[in-house]
Design an enzyme around this catalytic site. Structure first.
Site, PDB file in Angstrom:
ATOM      1  N   THR A 243       1.458  -1.213  -1.717  1.00 49.10           N
ATOM      2  CA  THR A 243       0.974  -0.118  -0.885  1.00 49.10           C
ATOM      3  C   THR A 243       0.448  -0.553   0.479  1.00 49.10           C
ATOM      4  O   THR A 243       0.347   0.268   1.380  1.00 49.10           O
ATOM      5  CB  THR A 243      -0.164   0.617  -1.609  1.00 49.10           C
ATOM      6  OG1 THR A 243      -1.174  -0.340  -1.981  1.00 49.10           O
ATOM      7  CG2 THR A 243       0.351   1.304  -2.859  1.00 49.10           C
ATOM      8  N   GLU A 244       0.090  -1.805   0.632  1.00 51.07           N
ATOM      9  CA  GLU A 244      -0.556  -2.226   1.896  1.00 51.07           C
ATOM     10  C   GLU A 244      -0.131  -3.657   2.206  1.00 51.07           C
ATOM     11  O   GLU A 244      -0.949  -4.551   2.339  1.00 51.07           O
ATOM     12  CB  GLU A 244      -2.088  -2.124   1.776  1.00 51.07           C
ATOM     13  CG  GLU A 244      -2.583  -0.741   1.399  1.00 51.07           C
ATOM     14  CD  GLU A 244      -4.105  -0.609   1.375  1.00 51.07           C
ATOM     15  OE1 GLU A 244      -4.787  -1.480   1.948  1.00 51.07           O
ATOM     16  OE2 GLU A 244      -4.596   0.372   0.781  1.00 51.07           O
TER      17      GLU A 244
END
Length: 359
Positions: A243-244
């Protein structure tokens, strides 16, 4: 960039979404070069800050939806899979959420009511538009894998995550709901998240995916450590999202890995070694690192739904200011002039060396 190069979203089209986190200038369309790059390369977007509690709900009864509305409109216009980030987090939540007018801690009932109202209002506004939500963010501590000591835990007790997921599901029954955290390659944190998710599942609460943040370095964690967590989470019957994702090429003043935004250090030139540009030798290391990670993601494409980079270009990255302000950081696939770095073709070619997953 040359049109002959295929786009990230096209190369991985049959495998998983590839996305970027947008800052407010980008999501409001003020950065035309970024808009062109985002449209060309990505098919999912996440908001860096504008849907966190502080920015979107700064005072009781007062919501600031204009930036989030523009972000969602941007995603719809470009037919993106739109992510909401994040509903319950111990950072960037205003003090008033946890306090009464006299500054005393509120009761469990009052805090639950505030949480439900916030989630109902924010998720409800974007029902059917935002397709996936980071419901709970970073609720496991870094050392033991226990629940992090936060105001949410202190006032609501251990079912705070269950309540947040229940409220989010009520507000949009069709949205995907995620648990998101960093350093999930570490066995203690991995086990903590497995306990948390199993506890939710035992209550009949569906967690669509676990988001592994992917704030990594050039060497740490190892591919084997990341893979062990992908496999362990898949056994829970949930999907896995990265996600990041970003790769910090700069020396780390802390021996701790991760993304604890409360950790900060004073400026020191030793920790900002490339102010004028990244040496080619380090560019090549970065390219190899990204290629290895994307080969791993491709191998596990049967359980991975999404890989999102935390920023569009190096200029946008939070790592320019964390854990030391003002550094020149180079963690992404595109440079400060919106041009592809050697890491981009390395990622585009990473599918060739990967084999299907064995589970």
């Amino acid at each position: 960039m040359p049109k002959s190069e295929p786009a990230l979203k096209d190369v991985y089209k049959k495998d998983f979404y590839v996305g970027a986190a947008l800052n407010q200038r980008q999501s409001s369309g003020q950065d035309a070069q970024a808009t062109a790059l985002i449209r060309q390369q990505f098919n999912t977007i996440s908001p860096e800050n504008l849907l966190k509690w502080g920015p979107v709900h700064p005072r009781p009864g007062q919501y600031n939806f204009q930036p989030a509305d523009a972000y969602v409109a941007f995603g719809q216009q470009h037919k993106m899979f739109i992510i909401g980030h994040t509903l319950l987090w111990h950072q960037q939540t205003p003090k008033w959420v946890f306090e009464d007018e006299a500054g005393q801690p509120v009761s469990r009932e009052v805090l639950l009511q505030r949480l439900q109202e916030h989630i109902r209002t924010v998720v409800g506004r974007y029902k059917g538009k935002i397709q996936g939500w980071d419901v709970v963010n970073e609720a496991i501590d870094d050392q033991q894998g226990a629940l992090r000591k936060t105001k949410w835990l202190e006032i609501l007790g251990e079912d705070f995550a269950a309540k947040a997921f229940e409220f989010a599901h009520q507000a949009d029954p069709k949205a995907e709901l995620y648990y998101n955290d960093y350093s999930l390659y570490r066995p203690e944190k991995r086990e903590g998240v497995i306990r948390l998710v199993k506890g939710l599942q035992a209550k009949g609460i569906k967690v669509t995916a676990i988001g592994m943040q992917g704030h990594y370095g050039l060497r740490q964690p190892t591919i084997e450590q990341v893979e062990a967590s992908i496999v362990a989470f898949a056994k829970l019957g949930v999907r896995v999202n990265f996600t990041e994702l970003d790769i910090d090429v700069l020396p780390n003043p802390s021996r701790r890995q991760g993304a604890d935004v409360s950790e900060n250090y004073a400026a020191d030139p030793r920790y900002n070694p490339y102010p004028a540009g990244l040496p080619d030798s380090v560019q090549q290391q970065l390219a190899r690192r990204y290629a290895d990670l994307f080969a791993l993601f491709h191998k596990h494409r049967d359980v991975i739904d999404r890989v999102t980079l935390w920023g569009v270009t190096d200029a946008d990255s939070w790592l320019n200011n964390w854990p030391i302000r003002g550094r020149t950081s180079y963690p992404l696939l595109f440079d400060r002039r919106y041009q592809p770095k050697p890491a981009l073709p390395a990622v585009l070619q990473a599918t060739g060396s990967a084999r299907p997953a064995g589970h």
